[in-house]
Design an enzyme around this catalytic site. Structure first.
Site, PDB file in Angstrom:
ATOM      1  N   ASN A 107       0.801  -1.226   0.000  1.00 47.78           N
ATOM      2  CA  ASN A 107       0.000   0.000   0.000  1.00 47.78           C
ATOM      3  C   ASN A 107       0.840   1.286   0.000  1.00 47.78           C
ATOM      4  OD1 ASN A 107      -2.503   1.702   1.125  1.00 47.78           O
ATOM      5  ND2 ASN A 107      -0.773   2.017   2.515  1.00 47.78           N
ATOM      6  N   TYR A 177      11.555  15.918 -16.680  1.00 46.81           N
ATOM      7  CA  TYR A 177      10.765  15.320 -15.590  1.00 46.81           C
ATOM      8  C   TYR A 177       9.386  15.948 -15.517  1.00 46.81           C
ATOM      9  CZ  TYR A 177       9.439  13.824 -10.865  1.00 46.81           C
ATOM     10  OH  TYR A 177       8.787  13.270  -9.779  1.00 46.81           O
TER      11      TYR A 177
HETATM   12  N1  NAP Z   1      -5.431   8.879  -1.461  1.00 46.41           N
HETATM   13  C1  NAP Z   1      -5.809   8.728  -2.729  1.00 46.41           C
HETATM   14  O1  NAP Z   1      -6.666   9.473  -3.247  1.00 46.41           O
HETATM   15  C2  NAP Z   1      -5.222   7.629  -3.571  1.00 46.41           C
HETATM   16  C3  NAP Z   1      -5.704   7.480  -4.885  1.00 46.41           C
HETATM   17  C4  NAP Z   1      -5.172   6.482  -5.672  1.00 46.41           C
HETATM   18  C5  NAP Z   1      -4.179   5.659  -5.175  1.00 46.41           C
HETATM   19  N2  NAP Z   1      -3.722   5.828  -3.891  1.00 46.41           N
HETATM   20  C6  NAP Z   1      -2.660   4.933  -3.429  1.00 46.41           C
HETATM   21  O2  NAP Z   1      -2.965   4.432  -2.147  1.00 46.41           O
HETATM   22  C7  NAP Z   1      -1.771   4.178  -1.409  1.00 46.41           C
HETATM   23  C8  NAP Z   1      -1.884   4.748  -0.010  1.00 46.41           C
HETATM   24  O3  NAP Z   1      -1.989   6.147  -0.100  1.00 46.41           O
HETATM   25  P1  NAP Z   1      -2.630   7.096   1.013  1.00 46.41           P
HETATM   26  O4  NAP Z   1      -3.563   7.973   0.293  1.00 46.41           O
HETATM   27  O5  NAP Z   1      -3.097   6.325   2.190  1.00 46.41           O
HETATM   28  O6  NAP Z   1      -1.338   7.974   1.367  1.00 46.41           O
HETATM   29  P2  NAP Z   1      -0.577   8.296   2.728  1.00 46.41           P
HETATM   30  O7  NAP Z   1      -1.526   8.632   3.814  1.00 46.41           O
HETATM   31  O8  NAP Z   1       0.453   9.301   2.349  1.00 46.41           O
HETATM   32  O9  NAP Z   1       0.113   6.910   3.093  1.00 46.41           O
HETATM   33  C9  NAP Z   1       1.224   6.448   2.394  1.00 46.41           C
HETATM   34  C10 NAP Z   1       2.035   5.532   3.271  1.00 46.41           C
HETATM   35  O10 NAP Z   1       3.205   5.131   2.539  1.00 46.41           O
HETATM   36  C11 NAP Z   1       4.349   5.362   3.332  1.00 46.41           C
HETATM   37  N3  NAP Z   1       5.544   5.624   2.540  1.00 46.41           N
HETATM   38  C12 NAP Z   1       5.822   6.707   1.772  1.00 46.41           C
HETATM   39  N4  NAP Z   1       7.054   6.608   1.258  1.00 46.41           N
HETATM   40  C13 NAP Z   1       7.580   5.449   1.704  1.00 46.41           C
HETATM   41  C14 NAP Z   1       8.841   4.816   1.551  1.00 46.41           C
HETATM   42  N5  NAP Z   1       9.842   5.360   0.842  1.00 46.41           N
HETATM   43  N6  NAP Z   1       9.047   3.619   2.169  1.00 46.41           N
HETATM   44  C15 NAP Z   1       8.079   3.072   2.915  1.00 46.41           C
HETATM   45  N7  NAP Z   1       6.872   3.632   3.126  1.00 46.41           N
HETATM   46  C16 NAP Z   1       6.627   4.818   2.526  1.00 46.41           C
HETATM   47  C17 NAP Z   1       3.971   6.581   4.166  1.00 46.41           C
HETATM   48  O11 NAP Z   1       4.847   6.722   5.258  1.00 46.41           O
HETATM   49  P3  NAP Z   1       5.273   8.203   5.767  1.00 46.41           P
HETATM   50  O12 NAP Z   1       4.062   8.770   6.411  1.00 46.41           O
HETATM   51  O13 NAP Z   1       6.389   7.934   6.705  1.00 46.41           O
HETATM   52  O14 NAP Z   1       5.696   8.974   4.567  1.00 46.41           O
HETATM   53  C18 NAP Z   1       2.546   6.220   4.556  1.00 46.41           C
HETATM   54  O15 NAP Z   1       2.539   5.284   5.609  1.00 46.41           O
HETATM   55  C19 NAP Z   1      -0.630   4.765  -2.251  1.00 46.41           C
HETATM   56  O16 NAP Z   1       0.036   3.708  -2.914  1.00 46.41           O
HETATM   57  C20 NAP Z   1      -1.328   5.654  -3.253  1.00 46.41           C
HETATM   58  O17 NAP Z   1      -0.634   5.776  -4.475  1.00 46.41           O
HETATM   59  C21 NAP Z   1      -4.234   6.777  -3.089  1.00 46.41           C
END
Ligand code: NAP
Length: 312
Positions: A107, A177
């Site tokens: 995730n 980029y």
């Molecule tokens: N939210 C949305 O609308 C959405 C939409 C589509 C897809 N997604 C996908 O859903 C997933 C979860 O996202 P979320 O929205 O819950 O975001 P989030 O609250 O930012 O959670 C992301 C998690 O990933 C961890 N992380 C980030 N960089 C990392 C690294 N280098 N190594 C290990 N862990 C790392 C973060 O830890 P830290 O807090 O320490 O950085 C956090 O625990 C992601 O893959 C995202 O692409 C989300």
């Protein structure tokens, strides 16, 4: 009629399910939808191991999870996906805690960050969201194989539509980029990895969770926010709550209708369809589930991590 939909919550998806005896691992469960997936799966009886980027982060999350689900069995390992040496340490450490893994929910993720590279020279979103999870998962296959019916869930995104994997220049060395193209490429890679794993006998599906307000937006500018808001307004899509956002991940991990099925794109607690003009906010682009591209990505990923994984 489908049992669940875009507004279904983790509680609805898991209602009546007893996951006692199952071990579930969730990466990046220190916030957002990963935290909610971990909480809800533990509430349904699973033993849940989370990952966090530091001891301080996972300890805070563990305390919050334990308070939310008293009596549940939680544990944690430190995992920094952008550091492949640390990924190897974390995978070895995890297997001392969990010799059998029934569900692995990949995730963790980052979105639209400024250009930066990992030690191996990977663009950071590709390196973190895909390459780190590639190595982590391949190293965990022995533990997954101890389960009678293991499943891997890879968090992708509708953002995969921003870009396919650019095999000619995946790290933006020869072309400019673009943070959204980089996110799109990484999320396409999460889909292709699901196809590649499934082809090797480890069933994996990709999940688009919906749009949920979480820390994922930490790198978004005011301009990005405004553009996102107007897109939402024009296309009429609704933001989800965290409980709705994590629902497709837990559905992917537990739905009986997915038994024996992998290499799919899941959204709104169901199996996604190819994108079409009739339904612009849902569906997937076919390059994300393309078998040849999945093999090409597998070979590229092996080259980057410096190890071959036939998973035979
Ligand atoms: N939210 C949305 O609308 C959405 C939409 C589509 C897809 N997604 C996908 O859903 C997933 C979860 O996202 P979320 O929205 O819950 O975001 P989030 O609250 O930012 O959670 C992301 C998690 O990933 C961890 N992380 C980030 N960089 C990392 C690294 N280098 N190594 C290990 N862990 C790392 C973060 O830890 P830290 O807090 O320490 O950085 C956090 O625990 C992601 O893959 C995202 O692409 C989300």
């Amino acid at each position: 009629m489908a049992k669940f939909n875009a507004t279904s919550t983790t509680a609805e998806v898991l209602q009546g399910k007893n996951l006692k005896g199952q071990t579930v691992v969730v990466t990046g469960a220190t916030s957002g939808i990963g935290f909610e997936a971990a909480r809800s799966l533990a509430a349904a009886g699973a033993d849940v191991i989370i990952t966090g980027r530091s001891k301080a982060k996972y300890t805070t999350a563990l305390e919050a999870l334990q308070t939310a689900v008293p009596g549940a069995r939680f544990d944690a390992v430190e995992l920094e996906l952008s550091d492949l040496a640390q990924v190897r340490t974390a995978a070895a450490h995890l297997q001392t805690k969990a010799p059998r893994i029934d569900r692995l929910i990949n995730n963790a993720g980052i979105m639209a960050c400024p250009l930066s590279r990992t030690a191996e020279g990977c663009e950071l979103q590709f390196g973190t969201n895909h390459i780190g999870h590639f190595l982590w998962t391949c190293l965990l296959v022995p533990a997954l194989r101890q389960s009678t019916a293991p499943r891997v869930v890879n968090l992708s995104s509708a953002g995969h539509k921003y870009a396919p994997v650019n095999f000619d220049d995946p790290h933006f060395e020869a072309h400019a980029y673009d943070k959204w193209q980089a996110y799109g490429q990484a999320k396409t890679a999460n889909m292709l990895f699901s196809v590649g794993l499934t082809a090797r006998g480890i069933l994996a599906n990709a999940v688009h969770p919906g749009a949920i307000m979480t820390n994922l937006g930490r790198h978004m500018t005011q301009e990005d926010m405004a553009q996102f808001g107007s897109q939402a307004h024009e296309s009429g899509f609704e933001f989800k709550t965290v409980e709705q956002g994590a629902a497709t991940s837990v559905w992917a991990a537990t739905a009986p209708e997915l038994e024996g099925r992998g290499g799919l794109y899941l959204e709104d607690c169901g199996i996604g369809e190819p994108a079409s003009e009739a339904s612009p906010t849902t569906g997937y682009f076919s390059y994300g589930l393309d078998g040849d591209a999945a093999e090409r990505l597998w070979a590229l990923s092996e080259e980057i991590v410096g190890e071959q994984f036939t998973l035979a």
